[in-house]
Scaffold this motif. Structure first.
Motif, PDB file in Angstrom:
ATOM      1  N   ASP A  21       1.666   3.931  -5.270  1.00  0.00           N
ATOM      2  CA  ASP A  21       2.165   2.565  -4.733  1.00  0.00           C
ATOM      3  C   ASP A  21       1.237   1.186  -5.352  1.00  0.00           C
ATOM      4  O   ASP A  21       1.990   0.504  -5.867  1.00  0.00           O
ATOM      5  CB  ASP A  21       2.245   2.679  -3.489  1.00  0.00           C
ATOM      6  N   LEU A  22       0.076   1.245  -4.926  1.00  0.00           N
ATOM      7  CA  LEU A  22      -0.755  -0.011  -5.264  1.00  0.00           C
ATOM      8  C   LEU A  22      -1.953   0.552  -6.122  1.00  0.00           C
ATOM      9  O   LEU A  22      -2.566   1.734  -5.651  1.00  0.00           O
ATOM     10  CB  LEU A  22      -1.152  -0.526  -4.133  1.00  0.00           C
ATOM     11  N   VAL A  23      -2.342  -0.058  -7.281  1.00  0.00           N
ATOM     12  CA  VAL A  23      -3.343   0.371  -7.974  1.00  0.00           C
ATOM     13  C   VAL A  23      -4.280  -1.192  -8.054  1.00  0.00           C
ATOM     14  O   VAL A  23      -3.732  -2.065  -8.689  1.00  0.00           O
ATOM     15  CB  VAL A  23      -2.992   0.732  -9.519  1.00  0.00           C
ATOM     16  N   TYR A  24      -5.714  -0.682  -7.848  1.00  0.00           N
ATOM     17  CA  TYR A  24      -6.661  -1.763  -8.236  1.00  0.00           C
ATOM     18  C   TYR A  24      -7.505  -1.313  -9.365  1.00  0.00           C
ATOM     19  O   TYR A  24      -8.153  -0.305  -9.014  1.00  0.00           O
ATOM     20  CB  TYR A  24      -7.313  -2.111  -6.862  1.00  0.00           C
TER      21      TYR A  24
ATOM     22  N   GLN B 216     -15.659   5.615   9.951  1.00  0.00           N
ATOM     23  CA  GLN B 216     -14.124   6.452  10.393  1.00  0.00           C
ATOM     24  C   GLN B 216     -13.195   5.871   9.364  1.00  0.00           C
ATOM     25  O   GLN B 216     -12.112   5.943   9.877  1.00  0.00           O
ATOM     26  CB  GLN B 216     -13.815   6.203  11.693  1.00  0.00           C
ATOM     27  N   MET B 217     -13.540   5.622   8.097  1.00  0.00           N
ATOM     28  CA  MET B 217     -12.153   5.479   7.120  1.00  0.00           C
ATOM     29  C   MET B 217     -11.876   6.735   6.641  1.00  0.00           C
ATOM     30  O   MET B 217     -11.937   7.132   5.475  1.00  0.00           O
ATOM     31  CB  MET B 217     -12.939   4.562   6.117  1.00  0.00           C
ATOM     32  N   THR B 218     -11.007   7.256   7.645  1.00  0.00           N
ATOM     33  CA  THR B 218     -10.486   8.848   7.247  1.00  0.00           C
ATOM     34  C   THR B 218      -9.533   8.753   6.059  1.00  0.00           C
ATOM     35  O   THR B 218      -9.057   9.959   5.621  1.00  0.00           O
ATOM     36  CB  THR B 218     -10.116   9.411   8.547  1.00  0.00           C
ATOM     37  N   ASN B 219      -8.862   7.720   5.802  1.00  0.00           N
ATOM     38  CA  ASN B 219      -7.796   7.621   4.728  1.00  0.00           C
ATOM     39  C   ASN B 219      -8.298   7.496   3.490  1.00  0.00           C
ATOM     40  O   ASN B 219      -7.778   6.939   2.402  1.00  0.00           O
ATOM     41  CB  ASN B 219      -6.808   6.384   5.231  1.00  0.00           C
TER      42      ASN B 219
ATOM     43  N   GLY C 233       1.005  -1.421  -0.036  1.00  0.00           N
ATOM     44  CA  GLY C 233      -0.043  -0.066   0.172  1.00  0.00           C
ATOM     45  C   GLY C 233       0.675   1.164   0.106  1.00  0.00           C
ATOM     46  O   GLY C 233       0.329   2.249  -0.564  1.00  0.00           O
ATOM     47  N   GLY C 234       1.981   1.167   0.691  1.00  0.00           N
ATOM     48  CA  GLY C 234       2.817   2.575   0.879  1.00  0.00           C
ATOM     49  C   GLY C 234       2.075   3.679   1.204  1.00  0.00           C
ATOM     50  O   GLY C 234       1.290   3.726   1.895  1.00  0.00           O
ATOM     51  N   ASP C 235       2.299   5.023   0.444  1.00  0.00           N
ATOM     52  CA  ASP C 235       1.559   6.077   0.664  1.00  0.00           C
ATOM     53  C   ASP C 235       0.384   6.228  -0.043  1.00  0.00           C
ATOM     54  O   ASP C 235      -0.665   6.768   0.535  1.00  0.00           O
ATOM     55  CB  ASP C 235       2.447   7.283   0.485  1.00  0.00           C
ATOM     56  N   THR C 236       0.359   5.761  -1.174  1.00  0.00           N
ATOM     57  CA  THR C 236      -0.731   6.069  -2.147  1.00  0.00           C
ATOM     58  C   THR C 236      -1.086   4.916  -2.680  1.00  0.00           C
ATOM     59  O   THR C 236      -0.561   4.099  -3.641  1.00  0.00           O
ATOM     60  CB  THR C 236      -0.471   7.189  -3.201  1.00  0.00           C
ATOM     61  N   ILE C 237      -2.754   4.509  -2.418  1.00  0.00           N
ATOM     62  CA  ILE C 237      -3.366   3.459  -3.082  1.00  0.00           C
ATOM     63  C   ILE C 237      -4.393   4.049  -4.115  1.00  0.00           C
ATOM     64  O   ILE C 237      -5.149   5.286  -3.974  1.00  0.00           O
ATOM     65  CB  ILE C 237      -4.009   2.466  -2.254  1.00  0.00           C
ATOM     66  N   VAL C 238      -4.632   3.586  -5.381  1.00  0.00           N
ATOM     67  CA  VAL C 238      -5.546   3.858  -6.267  1.00  0.00           C
ATOM     68  C   VAL C 238      -6.699   2.689  -6.579  1.00  0.00           C
ATOM     69  O   VAL C 238      -6.299   1.564  -6.954  1.00  0.00           O
ATOM     70  CB  VAL C 238      -4.906   4.530  -7.689  1.00  0.00           C
ATOM     71  N   GLU C 239      -7.841   3.048  -6.433  1.00  0.00           N
ATOM     72  CA  GLU C 239      -8.842   2.011  -6.710  1.00  0.00           C
ATOM     73  C   GLU C 239      -9.883   2.535  -7.973  1.00  0.00           C
ATOM     74  O   GLU C 239     -10.519   3.499  -7.732  1.00  0.00           O
ATOM     75  CB  GLU C 239      -9.760   1.556  -5.752  1.00  0.00           C
ATOM     76  N   LEU C 240      -9.669   2.091  -9.093  1.00  0.00           N
ATOM     77  CA  LEU C 240     -10.618   2.440 -10.359  1.00  0.00           C
ATOM     78  C   LEU C 240     -11.783   1.585 -10.152  1.00  0.00           C
ATOM     79  O   LEU C 240     -11.826   0.424 -10.462  1.00  0.00           O
ATOM     80  CB  LEU C 240     -10.107   2.245 -11.606  1.00  0.00           C
TER      81      LEU C 240
ATOM     82  N   ASN D   5      -4.023  -1.035   5.368  1.00  0.00           N
ATOM     83  CA  ASN D   5      -3.036  -0.114   5.594  1.00  0.00           C
ATOM     84  C   ASN D   5      -3.603   1.299   5.995  1.00  0.00           C
ATOM     85  O   ASN D   5      -3.803   1.941   5.061  1.00  0.00           O
ATOM     86  CB  ASN D   5      -2.188   0.045   4.269  1.00  0.00           C
ATOM     87  N   GLN D   6      -3.566   1.585   7.176  1.00  0.00           N
ATOM     88  CA  GLN D   6      -4.259   2.769   7.766  1.00  0.00           C
ATOM     89  C   GLN D   6      -3.226   3.771   7.462  1.00  0.00           C
ATOM     90  O   GLN D   6      -3.605   5.273   7.506  1.00  0.00           O
ATOM     91  CB  GLN D   6      -4.335   2.716   9.163  1.00  0.00           C
ATOM     92  N   GLY D   7      -1.836   3.341   7.170  1.00  0.00           N
ATOM     93  CA  GLY D   7      -0.970   4.627   6.795  1.00  0.00           C
ATOM     94  C   GLY D   7      -0.959   5.034   5.347  1.00  0.00           C
ATOM     95  O   GLY D   7      -0.485   6.178   4.876  1.00  0.00           O
ATOM     96  N   SER D   8      -1.659   4.402   4.458  1.00  0.00           N
ATOM     97  CA  SER D   8      -2.187   4.873   2.879  1.00  0.00           C
ATOM     98  C   SER D   8      -3.357   5.686   2.807  1.00  0.00           C
ATOM     99  O   SER D   8      -4.215   5.497   3.823  1.00  0.00           O
ATOM    100  CB  SER D   8      -2.436   3.406   2.326  1.00  0.00           C
ATOM    101  N   THR D   9      -3.142   6.594   1.797  1.00  0.00           N
ATOM    102  CA  THR D   9      -4.383   7.350   1.445  1.00  0.00           C
ATOM    103  C   THR D   9      -5.035   6.470   0.345  1.00  0.00           C
ATOM    104  O   THR D   9      -4.381   6.115  -0.739  1.00  0.00           O
ATOM    105  CB  THR D   9      -4.280   8.567   1.010  1.00  0.00           C
ATOM    106  N   VAL D  10      -6.138   6.089   0.227  1.00  0.00           N
ATOM    107  CA  VAL D  10      -6.972   5.280  -0.747  1.00  0.00           C
ATOM    108  C   VAL D  10      -7.613   6.445  -1.634  1.00  0.00           C
ATOM    109  O   VAL D  10      -8.854   6.844  -1.184  1.00  0.00           O
ATOM    110  CB  VAL D  10      -7.786   4.075   0.053  1.00  0.00           C
ATOM    111  N   HIS D  11      -7.187   6.603  -2.870  1.00  0.00           N
ATOM    112  CA  HIS D  11      -8.212   7.481  -3.693  1.00  0.00           C
ATOM    113  C   HIS D  11      -9.055   6.198  -4.640  1.00  0.00           C
ATOM    114  O   HIS D  11      -8.675   5.501  -5.451  1.00  0.00           O
ATOM    115  CB  HIS D  11      -7.207   8.145  -4.533  1.00  0.00           C
ATOM    116  N   THR D  12     -10.445   6.423  -4.470  1.00  0.00           N
ATOM    117  CA  THR D  12     -11.190   5.556  -5.070  1.00  0.00           C
ATOM    118  C   THR D  12     -12.149   6.392  -6.173  1.00  0.00           C
ATOM    119  O   THR D  12     -12.536   7.460  -5.694  1.00  0.00           O
ATOM    120  CB  THR D  12     -12.078   4.759  -4.217  1.00  0.00           C
ATOM    121  N   PHE D  13     -12.341   5.856  -7.248  1.00  0.00           N
ATOM    122  CA  PHE D  13     -12.999   6.775  -8.485  1.00  0.00           C
ATOM    123  C   PHE D  13     -14.287   5.922  -8.794  1.00  0.00           C
ATOM    124  O   PHE D  13     -14.169   4.720  -9.116  1.00  0.00           O
ATOM    125  CB  PHE D  13     -12.182   6.722  -9.630  1.00  0.00           C
ATOM    126  N   GLU D  14     -15.319   6.802  -8.961  1.00  0.00           N
ATOM    127  CA  GLU D  14     -16.704   6.232  -9.314  1.00  0.00           C
ATOM    128  C   GLU D  14     -17.409   7.315 -10.168  1.00  0.00           C
ATOM    129  O   GLU D  14     -17.436   8.441  -9.870  1.00  0.00           O
ATOM    130  CB  GLU D  14     -17.418   5.999  -8.018  1.00  0.00           C
TER     131      GLU D  14
END
Ligand SMILES: C[S@@+](CC[C@H](N)C(=O)[O-])C[C@H]1O[C@@H](n2cnc3c(N)ncnc32)[C@H](O)[C@@H]1O
Length: 254
Positions: free
Chosen positions: A173-176, A147-150, A99-106, A121-130
């Motif tokens: 870091d990680l992309v789905y 409370q999924m603040t990330n 996960g590292g710092d940045t996760i992207v979910e399309l 991974n609470q330390g990552s920010t998950v950017h999710t797209f819809e």
């Protein structure tokens, strides 16, 4: 798809045939991850939230989406489009390891996959797209209530929103990739992401054998010179860009 599945079953290997220490660790700790207290809590929360009879019109975006779809119950959307508990655990473990710092979910949909990525991974920010407003609203509320603040949710066509977010983030870091399962969209998403990948980045592709188009997209991506290790788990494919790894393709049992 059935034919592809038979071919996969014949070729797929288990732990005993893996010699690379990196792949062996990936197989045992991620692909075969059975869950822990955090992933189980995630599973329980999702199950109870998605029993809902609330109606949502989930149409409009992606391959297979019918334009005149009727609103459907949240529980039935979850069954049709959301990640299962088994693949949720896989996403959780991928997030924990890569996960590292940045996760992207399309493709957020109801936010099932996002929840596992976020909690893994609470330390990552998950950017999710819809692209669908009702799904975006439903999932955004779910993240807030739990409370999924990330998690940062982005609404709109991914073709438009992804480049904007990538320019802000620079590297991922990680992309789905779990949206619009067509050849063109999958290759386009991959090409858009490429300048933002680093040596340690990892991409997971969903439904790589879902159609001829998806199989062609997967074959093209595996051959791409930026990709080193690639792993076919039938329902998902993983690609690595680490130049320290030999370019090899593996078909593994899930
Ligand atoms: C299979 S679902 C995602 C499931 C989710 N990742 C999970 O693991 O639970 C795909 C979602 O992608 C969205 N989608 C497909 N193509 C899109 C596009 N081009 N732009 C924005 N959203 C899109 C659909 O509306 C749908 O909700």
């Amino acid at each position: 798809m059935l034919r592809s599945y038979f071919k996969y079953r014949i070729k797929a290997k288990g732990a005993q045939s893996i010699h690379s220490p990196f792949l062996f660790k990936l197989y045992n700790e991620v692909v075969k991850f059975k869950g822990n207290s955090v992933s189980r809590k995630c599973e329980i929360d999702i199950k109870s939230a998605l029993k809902s009879d609330v109606l949502i019109d989930a149409s409009g975006f992606g391959a297979g989406s019918r334009k005149k779809n009727k609103p459907r119950k949240v529980s039935s959307i979850a069954k049709l489009s959301g990640s299962s508990a088994r693949w949720g655990r896989f996403l959780f473990a991928m997030s924990e390891h890569f996960g590292g710092d940045t996760i992207v979910e399309l493709g957020t949909n109801l936010g099932i996959g996002t929840s596992y990525l976020s909690r893994g991974n609470q330390g990552s920010t998950v950017h999710t797209f819809e692209g669908n407003v009702a799904l975006h609203n439903f999932s955004s509320n779910y993240f807030k209530e739990n409370q999924m603040t990330n998690v940062k949710s982005h609404l709109g066509s991914i073709q438009e929103t992804l480049p904007v977010v990538l320019n802000e983030q620079n590297q991922v870091d990680l992309v789905y990739i779990d949206a619009d399962h067509t050849y063109n969209a999958t290759v386009h998403f991959f090409e858009t992401l490429k300048p933002h990948l680093k040596n340690s980045s990892v991409i997971i592709f969903d439904d790589i054998h879902w159609s001829k188009g998806m199989e062609a997209a997967w074959a093209k991506i595996v051959k791409d010179e930026a990709v080193t290790l690639s792993v076919d788990l039938f329902f998902k494919g993983i690609v690595f860009f680490d130049q320290g790894l030999t370019k090899e393709h593996f078909i593994l049992k899930h």
